[in-house]
Motif scaffolding. Structure first.
Motif, PDB file in Angstrom:
ATOM      1  N   ARG A  10      -1.237   5.533  32.562  1.00 17.21           N
ATOM      2  CA  ARG A  10      -1.627   5.132  31.278  1.00 17.21           C
ATOM      3  C   ARG A  10      -1.391   3.954  32.327  1.00 17.21           C
ATOM      4  O   ARG A  10      -1.085   3.319  32.987  1.00 17.21           O
ATOM      5  N   SER A  11      -1.873   2.788  31.615  1.00 15.29           N
ATOM      6  CA  SER A  11      -2.448   0.740  32.420  1.00 15.29           C
ATOM      7  C   SER A  11      -1.821   0.129  31.207  1.00 15.29           C
ATOM      8  O   SER A  11      -1.905  -0.044  30.144  1.00 15.29           O
ATOM      9  N   PHE A  12      -1.260  -1.120  32.091  1.00 15.99           N
ATOM     10  CA  PHE A  12      -0.710  -2.547  31.531  1.00 15.99           C
ATOM     11  C   PHE A  12      -1.656  -3.329  32.357  1.00 15.99           C
ATOM     12  O   PHE A  12      -1.464  -3.642  32.800  1.00 15.99           O
ATOM     13  N   ARG A  13      -1.932  -4.243  31.456  1.00 19.27           N
ATOM     14  CA  ARG A  13      -3.485  -5.260  32.166  1.00 19.27           C
ATOM     15  C   ARG A  13      -3.462  -6.039  30.718  1.00 19.27           C
ATOM     16  O   ARG A  13      -4.040  -5.660  29.174  1.00 19.27           O
ATOM     17  N   SER A  14      -3.943  -7.927  30.428  1.00 17.48           N
ATOM     18  CA  SER A  14      -4.372  -8.395  29.532  1.00 17.48           C
ATOM     19  C   SER A  14      -5.668  -8.636  29.570  1.00 17.48           C
ATOM     20  O   SER A  14      -6.785  -9.185  30.588  1.00 17.48           O
ATOM     21  N   PRO A  15      -6.277  -7.755  28.469  1.00 13.15           N
ATOM     22  CA  PRO A  15      -6.945  -8.504  27.534  1.00 13.15           C
ATOM     23  C   PRO A  15      -7.937  -9.986  27.917  1.00 13.15           C
ATOM     24  O   PRO A  15      -9.327  -9.942  28.225  1.00 13.15           O
ATOM     25  N   MET A  16      -6.895 -10.375  27.017  1.00 14.46           N
ATOM     26  CA  MET A  16      -7.999 -11.817  28.130  1.00 14.46           C
ATOM     27  C   MET A  16      -8.003 -12.400  28.947  1.00 14.46           C
ATOM     28  O   MET A  16      -8.395 -13.153  29.251  1.00 14.46           O
ATOM     29  N   GLY A  20     -11.633 -14.076  30.615  1.00 12.57           N
ATOM     30  CA  GLY A  20     -11.661 -15.065  30.828  1.00 12.57           C
ATOM     31  C   GLY A  20     -12.352 -15.367  32.534  1.00 12.57           C
ATOM     32  O   GLY A  20     -12.498 -16.242  32.027  1.00 12.57           O
ATOM     33  N   GLY A  21     -11.921 -13.982  32.618  1.00  8.79           N
ATOM     34  CA  GLY A  21     -12.256 -13.921  34.272  1.00  8.79           C
ATOM     35  C   GLY A  21     -13.819 -13.878  34.601  1.00  8.79           C
ATOM     36  O   GLY A  21     -13.937 -14.530  34.931  1.00  8.79           O
ATOM     37  N   VAL A  22     -13.889 -12.875  33.305  1.00  9.39           N
ATOM     38  CA  VAL A  22     -15.518 -12.609  33.301  1.00  9.39           C
ATOM     39  C   VAL A  22     -17.044 -13.672  32.953  1.00  9.39           C
ATOM     40  O   VAL A  22     -17.298 -13.595  33.950  1.00  9.39           O
ATOM     41  N   ILE A  63      -8.882 -10.462  36.933  1.00  9.75           N
ATOM     42  CA  ILE A  63      -8.895  -9.283  36.490  1.00  9.75           C
ATOM     43  C   ILE A  63      -8.250  -8.412  37.087  1.00  9.75           C
ATOM     44  O   ILE A  63      -8.922  -6.891  37.229  1.00  9.75           O
ATOM     45  N   ARG A  64      -7.581  -8.259  38.722  1.00 10.21           N
ATOM     46  CA  ARG A  64      -7.077  -7.884  39.195  1.00 10.21           C
ATOM     47  C   ARG A  64      -5.493  -7.261  38.390  1.00 10.21           C
ATOM     48  O   ARG A  64      -5.567  -6.076  38.656  1.00 10.21           O
ATOM     49  N   PRO A  65      -5.447  -8.018  38.293  1.00  9.16           N
ATOM     50  CA  PRO A  65      -3.465  -7.887  37.692  1.00  9.16           C
ATOM     51  C   PRO A  65      -3.797  -6.406  36.803  1.00  9.16           C
ATOM     52  O   PRO A  65      -4.231  -6.750  35.838  1.00  9.16           O
ATOM     53  N   VAL A  66      -3.140  -5.652  37.404  1.00 14.89           N
ATOM     54  CA  VAL A  66      -2.697  -4.158  36.058  1.00 14.89           C
ATOM     55  C   VAL A  66      -1.613  -2.710  36.838  1.00 14.89           C
ATOM     56  O   VAL A  66      -1.397  -3.584  38.176  1.00 14.89           O
ATOM     57  N   VAL A  67      -1.113  -2.716  35.591  1.00 14.03           N
ATOM     58  CA  VAL A  67       0.098  -1.783  36.211  1.00 14.03           C
ATOM     59  C   VAL A  67       0.049  -0.754  35.682  1.00 14.03           C
ATOM     60  O   VAL A  67      -0.662  -0.347  34.557  1.00 14.03           O
ATOM     61  N   TYR A  68       0.099   0.497  37.006  1.00 15.15           N
ATOM     62  CA  TYR A  68      -0.550   1.724  36.413  1.00 15.15           C
ATOM     63  C   TYR A  68       0.952   2.504  36.134  1.00 15.15           C
ATOM     64  O   TYR A  68       1.503   2.268  37.246  1.00 15.15           O
ATOM     65  N   ALA A  69       0.886   3.467  35.767  1.00 15.79           N
ATOM     66  CA  ALA A  69       1.759   3.933  35.444  1.00 15.79           C
ATOM     67  C   ALA A  69       2.091   6.115  35.527  1.00 15.79           C
ATOM     68  O   ALA A  69       1.134   6.161  34.731  1.00 15.79           O
ATOM     69  N   SER A  70       2.777   6.805  36.001  1.00 17.41           N
ATOM     70  CA  SER A  70       1.902   8.085  36.496  1.00 17.41           C
ATOM     71  C   SER A  70       4.126   9.055  35.519  1.00 17.41           C
ATOM     72  O   SER A  70       5.073   7.376  35.710  1.00 17.41           O
ATOM     73  N   GLN A  71       3.671   9.990  36.092  1.00 13.10           N
ATOM     74  CA  GLN A  71       5.114  10.577  35.319  1.00 13.10           C
ATOM     75  C   GLN A  71       6.048   9.945  36.915  1.00 13.10           C
ATOM     76  O   GLN A  71       7.600  10.566  37.254  1.00 13.10           O
ATOM     77  N   GLN A 109       6.718  -9.504  39.997  1.00  9.10           N
ATOM     78  CA  GLN A 109       6.505  -9.941  38.820  1.00  9.10           C
ATOM     79  C   GLN A 109       5.367  -9.628  38.280  1.00  9.10           C
ATOM     80  O   GLN A 109       4.791  -8.671  39.113  1.00  9.10           O
ATOM     81  N   LEU A 110       5.260  -8.780  37.507  1.00  9.00           N
ATOM     82  CA  LEU A 110       3.764  -8.323  36.504  1.00  9.00           C
ATOM     83  C   LEU A 110       2.972  -9.186  36.030  1.00  9.00           C
ATOM     84  O   LEU A 110       3.034  -9.167  34.771  1.00  9.00           O
ATOM     85  N   TRP A 111       1.821  -9.403  36.593  1.00  8.78           N
ATOM     86  CA  TRP A 111       0.620 -10.284  36.110  1.00  8.78           C
ATOM     87  C   TRP A 111       0.318  -9.547  35.249  1.00  8.78           C
ATOM     88  O   TRP A 111      -0.170 -10.791  34.512  1.00  8.78           O
ATOM     89  N   SER A 112       0.143  -8.463  35.254  1.00  6.23           N
ATOM     90  CA  SER A 112      -0.723  -8.149  33.979  1.00  6.23           C
ATOM     91  C   SER A 112      -0.146  -8.584  32.845  1.00  6.23           C
ATOM     92  O   SER A 112      -0.947  -7.505  31.629  1.00  6.23           O
TER      93      SER A 112
END
Length: 205
Positions: A10-16, A20-22, A63-71, A109-112
């Motif tokens: 699973r991943s958690f990131r900010s589409p906005m 904006g970065g792109v 673009i870089r900030p993201v949280v990946y989650a596994s089991q 902190q969770l930047w994403s």
């Protein structure tokens, strides 16, 4: 297999943030391209040095900030660091004015997962309206609101999901271990080189 692939259940990131970065990178690339093509003297070199300095920082914060989650664990990728946190090491995940995880006696902190007070207020109004119109939650209005209009702000829902994953998998054998932190030298190094080059070119006049 990269670390990001291992934690990509699973991943958690900010589409906005990504959009904006792109957009900013595209504008910066166009301006630098124009300076290189039409500039004179040191202008093309200054433009290239500015791009080398600014582009990694733009990528780091958008673009870089993201949280990946596994089991077994979560991988928090912030602008300048990547933090690997086994679920057993998570003390809590919370969202106040910012989203953060407490693990191993430290706070990250969770930047994403940016907190939006406006989204939080909007979700609270929707929840209050649904409750007022049907306090028992059985009417058509409440039933329609639940799937179509979330009663939790996106950041709060993401934090709830991460907290639930931590609680669910904390006792798993593979979820034990220490918190590890890695600096993002792939971001820091080019930005530092670009900054030094830009300073030298500007100082040289």
């Amino acid at each position: 297999m990269t670390s990001e692939q291992k934690y990509a259940d699973r991943s958690f990131r900010s589409p906005m943030g990504i959009a904006g970065g792109v957009l900013l990178l595209a504008i910066g690339g166009w301006l630098v391209g124009d300076a290189v093509a039409n500039g004179t003297g040191r202008t093309p070199w200054v433009a290239l040095a500015a791009l080398l300095f600014a582009a990694p920082l733009l990528i780091a914060f958008t673009i870089r900030p993201v949280v990946y989650a596994s089991q077994t664990r979560m991988l928090v990728r912030n602008p300048f660091r990547s933090i690997t946190i086994p679920w057993a090491a998570v003390e809590t995940v919370r969202a106040g004015y910012s989203s953060e995880v407490l693990a191993g006696g430290r706070k990250f902190q969770l930047w994403s997962v940016p907190v939006s007070l406006r989204a939080r207020k909007r979700a609270a109004r929707q929840a209050a309206r649904a409750t007022a119109e049907d306090p028992f939650g059985r009417g058509p209005r409440a039933l329609r609101l639940r799937p179509d209009a979330p009663l939790r702000a996106p950041a709060d829902q993401a934090v709830d999901d991460l907290r639930e994953l931590a609680e669910r998998h904390a006792s798993d054998e593979g979820a034990k271990g220490e918190v590890s932190v890695r600096w993002a030298y792939e971001i820091i190094a080019p930005a530092a080189v670009g900054g030094v080059a830009l300073a030298v070119l500007l100082a040289a006049g």
